[in-house]
Design an enzyme around this catalytic site. Sequence first.
Site, short mmCIF file in Angstrom:
data_model
loop_
_atom_site.label_atom_id
_atom_site.label_comp_id
_atom_site.label_asym_id
_atom_site.label_seq_id
_atom_site.Cartn_x
_atom_site.Cartn_y
_atom_site.Cartn_z
N HIS A 456 0.86 -1.27 -0.08
CA HIS A 456 -0.01 -0.07 -0.18
C HIS A 456 1.00 1.33 0.07
CE1 HIS A 456 -3.48 -2.49 2.25
NE2 HIS A 456 -3.16 -2.72 1.01
C1 LIG Z 1 0.03 -8.29 -3.88
C2 LIG Z 1 -1.13 -7.05 -3.58
C3 LIG Z 1 -2.25 -7.37 -2.84
C4 LIG Z 1 -2.91 -6.19 -2.70
N1 LIG Z 1 -3.96 -6.47 -1.87
C5 LIG Z 1 -4.84 -5.45 -1.80
C6 LIG Z 1 -6.25 -5.62 -1.26
O1 LIG Z 1 -6.71 -6.79 -0.91
N2 LIG Z 1 -7.29 -4.75 -1.33
C7 LIG Z 1 -7.08 -3.52 -1.82
O2 LIG Z 1 -7.72 -2.50 -1.79
N3 LIG Z 1 -5.95 -3.12 -2.21
C8 LIG Z 1 -4.81 -4.19 -2.27
N4 LIG Z 1 -3.57 -3.92 -2.94
C9 LIG Z 1 -3.26 -2.43 -3.12
C10 LIG Z 1 -4.00 -2.08 -4.44
O3 LIG Z 1 -4.18 -3.00 -5.43
C11 LIG Z 1 -3.16 -0.77 -5.22
O4 LIG Z 1 -2.95 0.23 -3.86
C12 LIG Z 1 -3.51 -0.05 -6.16
O5 LIG Z 1 -3.88 -0.89 -7.32
C13 LIG Z 1 -2.66 1.05 -6.77
O6 LIG Z 1 -3.39 1.53 -7.85
P1 LIG Z 1 -2.33 2.56 -8.69
O7 LIG Z 1 -3.37 2.89 -9.82
O8 LIG Z 1 -1.77 3.65 -8.02
O9 LIG Z 1 -1.19 1.36 -9.24
P2 LIG Z 1 -1.50 -0.09 -10.16
O10 LIG Z 1 -2.74 -0.75 -9.90
O11 LIG Z 1 -0.31 -1.18 -9.40
O12 LIG Z 1 -1.29 0.23 -11.48
C14 LIG Z 1 -0.24 0.59 -12.11
C15 LIG Z 1 0.00 0.21 -13.79
O13 LIG Z 1 0.96 0.92 -14.32
C16 LIG Z 1 1.79 -0.12 -15.20
N5 LIG Z 1 2.99 0.40 -15.34
C17 LIG Z 1 4.20 0.46 -14.42
N6 LIG Z 1 5.16 1.11 -14.97
C18 LIG Z 1 4.92 1.38 -16.11
C19 LIG Z 1 5.59 1.88 -17.21
N7 LIG Z 1 7.02 2.21 -17.19
N8 LIG Z 1 4.99 2.11 -18.39
C20 LIG Z 1 3.64 1.75 -18.49
N9 LIG Z 1 2.94 0.93 -17.54
C21 LIG Z 1 3.58 1.07 -16.49
C22 LIG Z 1 1.71 -1.32 -14.21
O14 LIG Z 1 2.10 -2.31 -14.93
C23 LIG Z 1 0.14 -1.31 -13.93
O15 LIG Z 1 -0.67 -1.85 -14.77
C24 LIG Z 1 -2.60 -4.97 -3.25
C25 LIG Z 1 -1.52 -4.61 -4.02
C26 LIG Z 1 -0.75 -5.90 -4.31
C27 LIG Z 1 0.47 -5.59 -4.92
#
Ligand SMILES: Cc1cc2nc3c(=O)[nH]c(=O)nc-3n(C[C@H](O)[C@H](O)[C@H](O)COP(=O)(O)OP(=O)(O)OC[C@H]3O[C@@H](n4cnc5c(N)ncnc54)[C@H](O)[C@@H]3O)c2cc1C
Length: 518
Positions: A456
């Site tokens: 997180h």
């Molecule tokens: C193992 C795990 C368990 C979790 N469990 C929970 C849970 O039970 N409940 C909950 O609410 N949250 C949970 N979370 C947290 C939640 O999923 C994240 O906080 C949330 O998805 C973050 O959203 P985001 O859009 O910031 O990033 P992300 O959802 O991680 O999305 C980022 C995206 O950017 C892409 N990306 C990265 N670098 C590049 C690049 N250079 N060029 C193009 N694309 C790129 C990645 O491939 C990814 O698709 C968990 C996370 C993980 C990893």
Amino acid sequence: MPRKPPFPMFDYVIVGAGAAGCVLANRLSADPGVDVLLIEAGGEDTNPLIAIPRGFGELLGDPTTAWHYPTRPFGPEQQVEHWVRGKTLGGSTAVNGLVYNRGQRADYDALEELGNPGWGWDDVGPAFEAIEDNGLNVSTVDEADPLLEDIITAGTELGWRRMRDLNETDEERIGYAMATIRDGRRVTAADAFLHPVSARPNLTVAVNTAVDRVRLDGDRATGVEGRGFQADAGEVILACGSVATPKILQLSGIGPADTLRSAGIDVAVDSPNVGARLREHRAFFLQHRLTEDLGYNRLLGNGAAEEQYRASRTGPLATPSFDVVAFFKTRPELDRPDAQIQVAPFSILPLEPGQPLMLEREPGMMCVGFILRPDSHGALQITSADPDAPLDIDPGYYDTEHDRATAVGVFRAIRRLFATEPLAERIEHETVPGNGVESDGEILDAGLTMGGCGYHAIGTCAMGPNDDDVVDPRLRVRGVTNLRVVDASVLPTMVAGNLAGPVSALAWRAADFIAAGS
Ligand SMILES: Cc1cc2nc3c(=O)[nH]c(=O)nc-3n(C[C@H](O)[C@H](O)[C@H](O)COP(=O)(O)OP(=O)(O)OC[C@H]3O[C@@H](n4cnc5c(N)ncnc54)[C@H](O)[C@@H]3O)c2cc1C
């Protein structure tokens, strides 16, 4: 349909198709007059394990579906842990634990009080209603399991209120986990927000396309580039998550001048807090041996759970990572919960590097627990101008007295729960960390050596009203025009719970600002 370069000019280029990026792609392309490009480094979300709620074990170990970012060595044993993130359409929501929480109302009001107008609960609350009404299906377990019922009853003995909808109140509470699951299948951000609109002619999705840098013309962002491609944009929105987004900014010359110079990068904007102010949940990990053959170890170990899932999409594989969730106060005088625990009725063997997760043969149960609002700060920075070079990630766990004292309170509360009837009768003994862990120091060491990250991380591009805040309250990167960050990294303080829902709601809200040109 996914598309390959060369790309024409777009009004918006969104980088990263995760919890935030999928929402942005949906909302910004709702205006047929604007052209939107969504770029994702991972592939399409066709791996069949993604749809199975408890299918994530393999996905997390697979470099085609997950990023692995090693941290610096930390803790008394100087171990390195890998911060895993999803790498496919849906981002981390394709591999995460599916537990759904909104966080506490006061967390959002605190954002506003920090000088971020428009982020209080009155503004963000409707965004949660919107995402929940627009495809993000949230369900809770319907069948009562005797062991899980005993956990919930023990929680009520400690004064926590039993709730079916854990988001209905911010009081101390316990109940079956709420989860992004529909009919036994995972609902990712891509399922909820991207796939339903993928036929829009003004929305282009590029997969297997990693962005390395934002292209700058003076102080104006003009697009993005990676190996073998570039895309021009009226506005660039980074949504790569709290690890990759600050990395891309730093590689683009936006970050702490010293870090950039030592990596051999020309400084475009000296922005000292890109990558700093990192906060992460540090979770205790406890396991217990059960007195009876209850829980999922046998069902998951002998193929019965798979058979049940294939036949009816029910059973242990159809549920989130943790079945029971509780929020509580570590001290009675607090005005709201400062701790969360999650319990699952199965147990695992110690993880061996490079080996898949193995279940114990004997019946067991696991529990993780963490401080909801840690105030310790870590930081991350690039070590080279090469986008493939490892990052230097300092998790900064337990750096403050608040975090150390609260963590001890969380651990002792978990022990109290497991010593409370009717749960206590089900427990033979605590196997991890075990009875040898008693003093405050031993508890903190156990948290560092045997616990885990909460997945997180936030704060690495935190919003705020001051010149040294990376983004302003409209999430515009300071020092550059036409560039925003919309993902978990913009949160300056932790939202009390699991973050996927809050990040999607944040993106929903951000889309209002972007579409209004504010
Ligand atoms: C193992 C795990 C368990 C979790 N469990 C929970 C849970 O039970 N409940 C909950 O609410 N949250 C949970 N979370 C947290 C939640 O999923 C994240 O906080 C949330 O998805 C973050 O959203 P985001 O859009 O910031 O990033 P992300 O959802 O991680 O999305 C980022 C995206 O950017 C892409 N990306 C990265 N670098 C590049 C690049 N250079 N060029 C193009 N694309 C790129 C990645 O491939 C990814 O698709 C968990 C996370 C993980 C990893």
